[in-house]
Design a protein around this motif. Structure first.
Motif, PDB file in Angstrom:
ATOM      1  N   ARG A  73       0.802  -1.226   0.000  1.00 32.12           N
ATOM      2  CA  ARG A  73       0.000   0.000   0.000  1.00 32.12           C
ATOM      3  C   ARG A  73       0.838   1.281   0.000  1.00 32.12           C
ATOM      4  NH1 ARG A  73      -5.227  -1.220   3.778  1.00 32.12           N
ATOM      5  NH2 ARG A  73      -5.655  -3.260   2.941  1.00 32.12           N
ATOM      6  N   SER A  74       2.035   1.221  -0.511  1.00 35.00           N
ATOM      7  CA  SER A  74       2.898   2.410  -0.572  1.00 35.00           C
ATOM      8  C   SER A  74       2.792   3.101  -1.927  1.00 35.00           C
ATOM      9  CB  SER A  74       4.354   2.018  -0.283  1.00 35.00           C
ATOM     10  OG  SER A  74       4.839   1.139  -1.285  1.00 35.00           O
ATOM     11  N   ASP A  75       1.618   3.106  -2.519  1.00 40.25           N
ATOM     12  CA  ASP A  75       1.420   3.682  -3.850  1.00 40.25           C
ATOM     13  C   ASP A  75       1.722   5.172  -3.886  1.00 40.25           C
ATOM     14  OD1 ASP A  75       0.307   1.278  -5.247  1.00 40.25           O
ATOM     15  OD2 ASP A  75      -1.165   1.483  -3.645  1.00 40.25           O
ATOM     16  N   THR A  76       1.292   5.913  -2.883  1.00 39.57           N
ATOM     17  CA  THR A  76       1.595   7.342  -2.825  1.00 39.57           C
ATOM     18  C   THR A  76       2.754   7.547  -1.870  1.00 39.57           C
ATOM     19  OG1 THR A  76      -0.004   7.696  -1.059  1.00 39.57           O
ATOM     20  CG2 THR A  76      -0.785   8.057  -3.289  1.00 39.57           C
ATOM     21  N   ARG A  77       3.721   8.336  -2.294  1.00 40.23           N
ATOM     22  CA  ARG A  77       4.899   8.564  -1.460  1.00 40.23           C
ATOM     23  C   ARG A  77       4.635   9.600  -0.381  1.00 40.23           C
ATOM     24  NH1 ARG A  77       8.991   9.808  -6.222  1.00 40.23           N
ATOM     25  NH2 ARG A  77       7.124  10.881  -6.878  1.00 40.23           N
ATOM     26  N   TYR A  78       3.982  10.693  -0.739  1.00 36.98           N
ATOM     27  CA  TYR A  78       3.790  11.791   0.202  1.00 36.98           C
ATOM     28  C   TYR A  78       2.338  12.211   0.331  1.00 36.98           C
ATOM     29  CZ  TYR A  78       8.582  12.102  -1.494  1.00 36.98           C
ATOM     30  OH  TYR A  78       9.848  11.795  -1.888  1.00 36.98           O
ATOM     31  N   GLY A  79       1.458  11.444  -0.250  1.00 37.36           N
ATOM     32  CA  GLY A  79       0.056  11.830  -0.322  1.00 37.36           C
ATOM     33  C   GLY A  79      -0.630  11.965   1.023  1.00 37.36           C
ATOM     34  N   PRO A  80      -1.767  12.615   1.008  1.00 38.34           N
ATOM     35  CA  PRO A  80      -2.513  12.877   2.242  1.00 38.34           C
ATOM     36  C   PRO A  80      -3.245  11.647   2.771  1.00 38.34           C
ATOM     37  CG  PRO A  80      -3.710  13.709   0.362  1.00 38.34           C
ATOM     38  CD  PRO A  80      -2.384  13.209  -0.161  1.00 38.34           C
ATOM     39  N   GLY A  81      -3.086  10.532   2.173  1.00 39.53           N
ATOM     40  CA  GLY A  81      -3.772   9.315   2.601  1.00 39.53           C
ATOM     41  C   GLY A  81      -3.740   8.310   1.480  1.00 39.53           C
ATOM     42  N   GLY A  82      -4.340   7.192   1.729  1.00 39.12           N
ATOM     43  CA  GLY A  82      -4.358   6.154   0.709  1.00 39.12           C
ATOM     44  C   GLY A  82      -5.330   6.458  -0.406  1.00 39.12           C
ATOM     45  N   PRO A  83      -5.230   5.715  -1.477  1.00 41.90           N
ATOM     46  CA  PRO A  83      -6.141   5.910  -2.601  1.00 41.90           C
ATOM     47  C   PRO A  83      -7.547   5.432  -2.254  1.00 41.90           C
ATOM     48  CG  PRO A  83      -4.734   4.015  -2.979  1.00 41.90           C
ATOM     49  CD  PRO A  83      -4.252   4.651  -1.719  1.00 41.90           C
ATOM     50  N   ARG A  84      -8.522   6.008  -2.924  1.00 39.99           N
ATOM     51  CA  ARG A  84      -9.904   5.564  -2.794  1.00 39.99           C
ATOM     52  C   ARG A  84     -10.047   4.308  -3.655  1.00 39.99           C
ATOM     53  NH1 ARG A  84     -13.623   5.947  -6.200  1.00 39.99           N
ATOM     54  NH2 ARG A  84     -15.830   6.056  -5.858  1.00 39.99           N
ATOM     55  N   VAL A  85     -10.553   3.247  -3.081  1.00 41.20           N
ATOM     56  CA  VAL A  85     -10.757   2.000  -3.816  1.00 41.20           C
ATOM     57  C   VAL A  85     -12.179   1.998  -4.357  1.00 41.20           C
ATOM     58  CG1 VAL A  85     -10.753  -0.514  -3.700  1.00 41.20           C
ATOM     59  CG2 VAL A  85      -9.099   0.803  -2.344  1.00 41.20           C
ATOM     60  N   GLU A  86     -12.307   1.882  -5.669  1.00 37.02           N
ATOM     61  CA  GLU A  86     -13.619   1.886  -6.298  1.00 37.02           C
ATOM     62  C   GLU A  86     -14.375   0.602  -5.960  1.00 37.02           C
ATOM     63  OE1 GLU A  86     -12.907   2.707 -10.440  1.00 37.02           O
ATOM     64  OE2 GLU A  86     -12.355   4.771  -9.981  1.00 37.02           O
ATOM     65  N   ASP A  87     -15.675   0.729  -5.783  1.00 40.13           N
ATOM     66  CA  ASP A  87     -16.509  -0.386  -5.350  1.00 40.13           C
ATOM     67  C   ASP A  87     -16.364  -1.625  -6.231  1.00 40.13           C
ATOM     68  OD1 ASP A  87     -17.463   1.135  -3.246  1.00 40.13           O
ATOM     69  OD2 ASP A  87     -19.318   1.699  -4.267  1.00 40.13           O
ATOM     70  N   ASP A  88     -16.356  -1.440  -7.555  1.00 34.20           N
ATOM     71  CA  ASP A  88     -16.319  -2.595  -8.451  1.00 34.20           C
ATOM     72  C   ASP A  88     -14.956  -3.289  -8.478  1.00 34.20           C
ATOM     73  OD1 ASP A  88     -15.051  -0.562  -9.868  1.00 34.20           O
ATOM     74  OD2 ASP A  88     -15.935  -1.126 -11.788  1.00 34.20           O
ATOM     75  N   ALA A  89     -13.938  -2.689  -7.896  1.00 33.03           N
ATOM     76  CA  ALA A  89     -12.608  -3.293  -7.834  1.00 33.03           C
ATOM     77  C   ALA A  89     -12.245  -3.769  -6.434  1.00 33.03           C
ATOM     78  CB  ALA A  89     -11.561  -2.282  -8.304  1.00 33.03           C
ATOM     79  N   ALA A  90     -13.092  -3.489  -5.456  1.00 25.64           N
ATOM     80  CA  ALA A  90     -12.753  -3.721  -4.052  1.00 25.64           C
ATOM     81  C   ALA A  90     -12.467  -5.187  -3.736  1.00 25.64           C
ATOM     82  CB  ALA A  90     -13.856  -3.184  -3.144  1.00 25.64           C
ATOM     83  N   ASP A  91     -13.297  -6.107  -4.187  1.00 24.60           N
ATOM     84  CA  ASP A  91     -13.084  -7.517  -3.854  1.00 24.60           C
ATOM     85  C   ASP A  91     -11.774  -8.041  -4.437  1.00 24.60           C
ATOM     86  OD1 ASP A  91     -15.449  -7.612  -2.428  1.00 24.60           O
ATOM     87  OD2 ASP A  91     -16.612  -8.482  -4.091  1.00 24.60           O
ATOM     88  N   ALA A  92     -11.521  -7.751  -5.701  1.00 24.00           N
ATOM     89  CA  ALA A  92     -10.278  -8.216  -6.333  1.00 24.00           C
ATOM     90  C   ALA A  92      -9.060  -7.553  -5.702  1.00 24.00           C
ATOM     91  CB  ALA A  92     -10.323  -7.948  -7.835  1.00 24.00           C
ATOM     92  N   TYR A  93      -9.176  -6.288  -5.328  1.00 21.01           N
ATOM     93  CA  TYR A  93      -8.061  -5.583  -4.690  1.00 21.01           C
ATOM     94  C   TYR A  93      -7.776  -6.167  -3.305  1.00 21.01           C
ATOM     95  CZ  TYR A  93      -5.265  -1.814  -2.692  1.00 21.01           C
ATOM     96  OH  TYR A  93      -4.277  -1.080  -2.078  1.00 21.01           O
ATOM     97  N   ARG A  94      -8.815  -6.450  -2.525  1.00 22.26           N
ATOM     98  CA  ARG A  94      -8.611  -7.065  -1.200  1.00 22.26           C
ATOM     99  C   ARG A  94      -7.957  -8.435  -1.336  1.00 22.26           C
ATOM    100  NH1 ARG A  94     -13.528  -4.315   0.213  1.00 22.26           N
ATOM    101  NH2 ARG A  94     -14.769  -6.099  -0.442  1.00 22.26           N
ATOM    102  N   ALA A  95      -8.379  -9.211  -2.330  1.00 24.22           N
ATOM    103  CA  ALA A  95      -7.757 -10.520  -2.562  1.00 24.22           C
ATOM    104  C   ALA A  95      -6.282 -10.346  -2.917  1.00 24.22           C
ATOM    105  CB  ALA A  95      -8.504 -11.267  -3.674  1.00 24.22           C
ATOM    106  N   PHE A  96      -5.967  -9.348  -3.730  1.00 18.22           N
ATOM    107  CA  PHE A  96      -4.573  -9.049  -4.078  1.00 18.22           C
ATOM    108  C   PHE A  96      -3.758  -8.716  -2.825  1.00 18.22           C
ATOM    109  CE2 PHE A  96      -1.692  -5.397  -4.904  1.00 18.22           C
ATOM    110  CZ  PHE A  96      -0.686  -6.077  -5.592  1.00 18.22           C
TER     111      PHE A  96
END
Length: 108
Positions: A73-96
């Motif tokens: 989850r280190s996608d953003t180096r200096y960002g204000p927080g993590g990325p928003r995970v879109e609903d239709d990708a959430a299950d596959a992303y959690r499995a990843f």
């Protein structure tokens, strides 16, 4: 058309890695030079001298960073927080995040 779950961050108008970001489905052309998401057409920006982006919107010239998501989850180096995970990708992303390959990347 290849479809992948990707990390996407808007670069235009924001400081280094401070733009809004999300994890979601992105469709790519056969050559992988064009990406389609949220009704936008993004072209690969190789050789254009963009500072911190690898794609740009063909209509607005806004710059984006598009890459595969990172399991740590280190996608953003200096960002204000993590990325928003879109609903239709959430299950596959959690499995990843639990160790499964990303859809479409099962063999590399």
């Amino acid at each position: 058309m290849p479809r992948r779950i990707m990390f996407v961050q808007l670069k235009t108008g924001h400081g280094t890695d401070r733009g809004p970001s999300w994890i979601g489905w992105v469709d790519f052309s056969k050559t992988w030079k064009t990406a389609y998401l949220h009704g936008r057409t993004l072209r690969r920006a190789t050789g254009l001298g963009l500072s911190d982006a690898n794609f740009y919107d063909v209509e607005t010239d806004e710059e984006f960073w598009v890459s595969g998501p990172k399991r740590d989850r280190s996608d953003t180096r200096y960002g204000p927080g993590g990325p928003r995970v879109e609903d239709d990708a959430a299950d596959a992303y959690r499995a990843f995040l639990r160790g499964a390959p990303l859809p479409g990347r099962e063999h590399g």
